[in-house]
Motif scaffolding. Structure first.
Motif, PDB file in Angstrom:
ATOM      1  N   TYR A  46      -8.988  59.755   4.466  1.00 61.87           N
ATOM      2  CA  TYR A  46      -9.251  60.724   3.212  1.00 61.87           C
ATOM      3  C   TYR A  46      -8.939  62.024   4.047  1.00 61.87           C
ATOM      4  O   TYR A  46      -8.456  63.031   3.413  1.00 61.87           O
ATOM      5  N   GLU A 224      -8.860  53.922  -2.490  1.00 62.91           N
ATOM      6  CA  GLU A 224      -8.931  54.406  -3.692  1.00 62.91           C
ATOM      7  C   GLU A 224      -8.998  55.977  -3.442  1.00 62.91           C
ATOM      8  O   GLU A 224      -9.242  56.435  -2.382  1.00 62.91           O
ATOM      9  N   LEU A 225      -8.979  56.687  -4.471  1.00 58.73           N
ATOM     10  CA  LEU A 225      -8.976  57.970  -4.565  1.00 58.73           C
ATOM     11  C   LEU A 225     -10.296  58.456  -4.003  1.00 58.73           C
ATOM     12  O   LEU A 225     -11.036  57.907  -4.514  1.00 58.73           O
ATOM     13  N   PRO A 226     -10.170  59.631  -3.280  1.00 55.20           N
ATOM     14  CA  PRO A 226     -11.653  60.112  -2.903  1.00 55.20           C
ATOM     15  C   PRO A 226     -12.339  60.788  -3.989  1.00 55.20           C
ATOM     16  O   PRO A 226     -11.792  61.464  -4.882  1.00 55.20           O
ATOM     17  N   THR A 227     -13.469  60.552  -4.158  1.00 60.09           N
ATOM     18  CA  THR A 227     -14.326  61.171  -5.211  1.00 60.09           C
ATOM     19  C   THR A 227     -15.325  62.185  -4.934  1.00 60.09           C
ATOM     20  O   THR A 227     -15.991  62.143  -3.770  1.00 60.09           O
ATOM     21  N   PHE A 228     -15.680  62.809  -5.576  1.00 59.81           N
ATOM     22  CA  PHE A 228     -16.561  64.254  -5.549  1.00 59.81           C
ATOM     23  C   PHE A 228     -17.861  63.774  -5.340  1.00 59.81           C
ATOM     24  O   PHE A 228     -18.286  62.910  -6.211  1.00 59.81           O
ATOM     25  N   ALA A 229     -18.679  64.150  -4.302  1.00 56.96           N
ATOM     26  CA  ALA A 229     -20.025  63.887  -4.487  1.00 56.96           C
ATOM     27  C   ALA A 229     -20.649  64.932  -3.350  1.00 56.96           C
ATOM     28  O   ALA A 229     -20.331  65.254  -2.017  1.00 56.96           O
ATOM     29  N   PHE A 292     -15.658  65.513  -0.446  1.00 58.16           N
ATOM     30  CA  PHE A 292     -15.008  64.263  -1.109  1.00 58.16           C
ATOM     31  C   PHE A 292     -14.835  63.291  -0.215  1.00 58.16           C
ATOM     32  O   PHE A 292     -14.121  62.231  -0.065  1.00 58.16           O
TER      33      PHE A 292
END
Length: 521
Positions: A46, A224-229, A292
């Motif tokens: 990522y 999978e796509l990195p997600t905001f957190a 991310f």
């Protein structure tokens, strides 16, 4: 230098094809550095995707590739081990914000203060580090779970495939430059290994070697796509104090490596990057990484060299590398997993040859032993310790060498004028390094009643020089003698405490220059 560069013109085809080549080389590096930092492989992948995409889009150096790096990874180890990966994400965010501030306040310009021998040492040291890192690909896990060197048929195939890869990269540009030689070499060797069912380790074998035994069977680079957190850490001052030291080091290491790589690519492509804009680009990329789930990073000299040597010059090359890497993670992980390590090692060996500054041997054979010493010192510290430490050490040693050499350049010629005054014609810089010798140039006890110090061929560079002149004036006054100071600047005259009354003002001849002193701040 860098004779392996075959094309200086930027175009869409070259950028796209070189970007694909870089994406293939990014995978094992990102995975390896993730394990160095003590985090999962996907966090490194990522980081490679987000760093590469953002810095290529908004950074100050088209053609430069950024991603997860070893220099940054080794800084992260202690924080991850003690507090966990969420604190790492918080530290990367803070490091990114600090880098943005460095760009806003235009601190990137200070990379110009890095002397040429330090730059050469940095390049040579990184070339050696890249070479040593590839030797790890010649090891396999034995029955006891320990790494050991390859032997027998596997070693012979590995060496042969590495040599084949290097030969294709070297010879193909002599026939055609329509496609990057590195990409052709990787595809050719991959097809040969799987078509002939040769005994060769692949990328997925490398990943499995780094994982615990229970996870080897299910190892994959698919994601999978990195997600905001938002990092799951307490929003307290204590948290800031925990991550701040790591963030500062990450900020400095990232900027030093990125800006030096920028300077190197400037020289290779005969263009000029924008250091302050690159600081902002690196900062934004690291900040996004922290939100991310990436481990952050900086410019990668090895992958940047692959890109430049493959014809990548524009922003599209880095953007393509990042997007292709993401596509591999999302849709084509099995394809990237089957690439033989020998092909990637061969590509990196060519990078080592192209990166190493062979012209530095001319400095070693030259008469300037100080530059040769600095070059060797920076190279050694880069290999043994860390890039940032090596650059800082190199700059300090270079500054000390400069001060020592110029401290010996101050000298004086004296004569008696028509009025029986003794005139000291001073030559050379008066600064902290030369004040000790300056004080020994005057024969206070035996000088006549009137003494003149002429600064027409000399300059006072700092407050140490001003203090030395004040002290000398005080000694002459104690002897009941009159000191006359000529051709001194207005700035220095205003800073003198004791000798100001001895200055003879000549508006037409007195120089104007600035003195580096906090009194003027």
């Amino acid at each position: 230098m860098f004779d392996l560069i075959t094309n200086r013109d930027s175009n869409v085809k070259n950028d796209v094809l070189s970007g694909i080549t870089v994406a293939l080389a990014l995978v094992p590096e990102a995975v390896a550095f993730a394990f160095v930092a003590g985090v999962e492989p996907m966090i490194g992948l990522y980081a490679a995707f987000m760093m590469g995409l953002i810095t290529s889009a908004i950074g100050g150096r088209p053609g430069m590739i950024s991603g997860a790096t070893g220099a940054m990874a080794v800084v992260m180890v202690a924080l991850v081990a003690q507090h966990g990966v969420q604190y790492l994400f918080a530290a990367v965010i803070l490091a990114g914000l600090l880098q943005i501030l460095c760009g806003i306040f235009k601190l990137g310009k200070f990379i110009r203060l890095v002397p040429y021998p330090v730059m050469l040492g940095f390049v040579n040291g990184l070339a050696i580090v890249i070479f040593l890192a590839q030797l790890g690909q010649f090891k396999v896990v034995n029955a006891f779970g320990q790494l050991e060197w390859m032997q027998g048929t596997m070693l012979y195939w590995m060496l042969g495939l590495v040599a084949l890869t290097m030969a294709i990269i070297y010879l193909l540009p002599k026939l055609t430059t329509a496609v990057p030689a590195s990409l052709v070499a990787i595809v050719t060797v991959t097809a040969m290994v799987h078509g002939l069912d040769l005994e060769a380790r692949t990328v997925i074998d490398f990943v499995r070697d780094l994982l615990p035994e229970a996870q080897k069977a299910t190892a994959t680079l698919a994601g999978e796509l990195p997600t905001f957190a938002i990092p799951m850490v307490p929003f307290t001052w204590e948290t800031v104090m925990i991550v701040l030291p790591t963030s500062i080091i990450l900020c400095l290491v990232g900027l030093i490596e990125s800006l030096l790589t920028l300077s190197l690519i400037d020289e290779m492509t005969d263009t000029r990057g924008r250091g302050n804009k690159e600081c902002v680009g690196q900062g934004v990329a690291n900040t996004v990484n922290g939100f991310f789930g990436g481990m952050g990073g900086c410019a990668m000299i090895g992958q940047s060299m692959i890109n430049i040597n493959s014809g990548g010059r524009g922003r599209l090359s880095g953007i393509t590398a990042a997007l292709v890497l993401l596509a591999f993670i999302l849709f084509a992980a099995p394809l990237i997993e089957m690439i033989p390590l020998a092909a990637l090692v061969g590509v990196m060996f060519v990078v080592v040859i192209a990166t190493f500054e062979w012209a530095s041997f001319r400095i070693i054979r030259g008469v300037n032993k100080e530059d040769a010493f600095v070059l060797f010192l920076v190279t050694a510290v880069t290999v043994i310790a860390d890039l940032a430490i090596a650059v800082v050490v190199g700059v300090i040693v270079s500054a000390l060498v400069f001060a020592w050499k110029h401290a010996r350049h101050i000298e004086v010629k004296s004569h008696i004028d028509s009025d029986d005054w003794k005139v000291y014609d001073l030559e050379g810089p008066l600064f902290f390094g030369s004040v000790s010798h300056f004080k020994d140039l005057f024969d206070i006890a035996n000088d006549p009643e009137h003494v003149v110090i002429d600064f027409k061929e000399s300059r006072i560079w700092d407050s140490s020089g001003i203090d030395a002149l004040d002290t000398l004036a005080d000694k002459y006054e104690q002897q009941g003698k009159k000191l006359h100071i000529r051709h001194i600047s207005d700035e220095c005259r205003n800073l003198l405490r004791k000798a100001d009354k001895f200055v003879e003002i000549n508006v037409n001849e007195d120089p104007r220059y600035r003195v580096a002193t906090d009194k003027l701040a």
